[in-house]
Design an enzyme around this catalytic site. Structure first.
Site, PDB file in Angstrom:
ATOM      1  CE  LYS A  55      45.308  56.781  45.225  1.00  0.00           C
ATOM      2  NZ  LYS A  55      45.518  55.447  45.805  1.00  0.00           N
ATOM      3  CE  LYS A  67      51.650  52.238  45.724  1.00  0.00           C
ATOM      4  NZ  LYS A  67      50.418  52.572  46.474  1.00  0.00           N
ATOM      5  CB  THR A 139      40.705  51.108  48.958  1.00  0.00           C
ATOM      6  OG1 THR A 139      41.942  51.525  49.540  1.00  0.00           O
ATOM      7  CG2 THR A 139      40.762  51.370  47.462  1.00  0.00           C
TER       8      THR A 139
END
Length: 403
Positions: A55, A67, A139
């Site tokens: 991304k 993450k 999103t």
């Protein structure tokens, strides 16, 4: 998924209960969401950390991808969740204090709770960091924009189409409202408690009100639809399928049941590689997840920069439509996979971002100094708000050399 990712495990009584996966770093830093779920694990986080790298590369944002996840009940009482996050924070405090890993909200967490975790372990938190609360909505805006562009590629008008949405949380619920507002019939939705299907369309406003009160149990209170097991949501007849829940909900063993012609993911890695290949062989257009759901990253960055909502949405949706349009046209011209083309472009751009970050030049150093002052609240938001649109219009452009 990178095989040389840095993995840090947090243990309690000899058993892991949390992980940080750093897939890439830019100038010794990475960032990505911290999720709280009862069954999160290392394999899932490796996939999601790589998605963050992709991304950032695709959007042109100079960040490393990471993450983190902690195994705990996100619906437990707030003091218990806070105590769990603090235990996790202390286990990974070296990463947090050095800012090798900078967390933000994800499934089961929010930015205020992450701020408290960081403060509890003495990790730096700048005045303007971790203030946004609308990542799920941004999103959804990106998924909506990418799906709209994909519909044009298929020769469709978005209005009058039907959609099935897996997940009805911050992303799925917001996407349902955006699609319904554009004239799309939302015919199926699912939560962890089950799925609903009505070929004539569901009342999205009513579903949203039920979700505010009952959460995932909304499917048990909405009566004007057929009840299905949640895993059968992907079988619902619909033009557009938007998986907005967990990773790998569409696999080789159930991909044959998908009836949609377009898949626009709000979740990270909702399709296994084999499932995606099988669907593409059937002519199903599968937008890469790290493109379709990149609006959360881009919108959160724009929100941090102080852009007003109207301008933010216009810039975000324009950027995602432009990227989706480039990918669809370039892949058709080359007769190649959307995912392979998008991954190659994202990794190449990310490598260039890392190279420039290591040798920033005077303009890069000036930008970093100004950004740090802004994080600390020493530059007025009005000043950043005037300059930021120029910066964001240059981001999220199609890769160099694209048509």
């Amino acid at each position: 998924m990178s095989s040389d990712a840095l993995v840090c495990r947090a243990e309690q009584a000899g058993e892991p209960f949390g992980w940080v996966v750093v897939d890439s770093a830019v100038r010794g830093r990475s960032c990505g969401g911290l999720r709280m779920l009862p069954d999160v694990g290392e394999e899932e986080l490796r996939l999601l950390a790589r998605a963050m790298t992709l991304k950032f590369g695709l959007l042109g944002l100079p960040q490393g991808g990471a993450k983190a996840g902690v195994r705990f009940d996100p619906e437990a009482p707030q003091p218990e969740r806070a105590a769990c996050l603090e235990r996790f924070g202390r286990a990974i405090q070296s990463l947090l204090r050095s800012r090798l890993y900078v967390p933000f909200a994800d499934m089961g967490t929010d930015n205020p709770s992450i701020r408290r975790m960081l403060q509890a372990v003495g990790a730096p938190v700048r005045r303007r960091e971790l203030r946004g609360e609308r990542s799920g909505f941004w999103t959804a805006c990106g998924v909506f924009a990418a799906a709209r562009r994909a519909c044009r590629h298929l020769g469709w008008s978005l209005e009058g189409r039907s959609a099935a949405i897996e997940g009805f949380g911050k992303v799925g619920g917001s996407l349902a409202r955006l699609l319904a507002g554009a004239g799309v019939r939302v015919t199926a939705v699912a939560t962890s408690r089950g799925a609903l299907f009505n070929p004539g369309g569901l009342d999205v406003d009513r579903l949203s009100r039920l979700a505010e009160r009952a959460g995932s149990a909304l499917v048990e209170e909405y009566r004007e639809a057929d009840r299905l097991p949640r895993e059968r949501l992907i079988e619902a007849p619909a033009d557009i399928l938007a998986p907005c829940a967990r990773h790998h909900s569409i696999r080789a063993d159930n991909a044959g049941s998908v009836r949609a012609r377009l898949i626009a993911p709000g979740a990270n890695a909702p399709l296994t590689a084999e499932a995606e290949r099988r669907l593409e062989d059937r002519g199903v257009l599968c937008l890469p997840d790290f493109l379709a759901n990149a609006g959360g990253v881009l919108g959160g960055t724009m929100e941090f920069a102080g852009l007003p909502e109207g301008l933010l949405r216009r810039l975000l949706e324009t950027a995602l439509e432009r990227l989706a349009g480039w990918l669809l046209e370039e892949a058709a011209a080359r007769r190649c996979s959307l995912r392979l083309l998008a991954e190659a472009a994202a990794l190449a751009r990310h490598a260039e971002l890392r190279r420039r970050a290591e040798s920033p030049g005077w303009s890069g150093r000036l930008f970093e100094a100004g950004l740090e002052l802004y994080r600390r609240g020493l530059i007025p938001a009005a000043v950043a708000g005037r300059l930021a649109p120029l910066y964001f219009r240059r981001l999220a452009r199609p890769p160099a050399g694209a048509g």
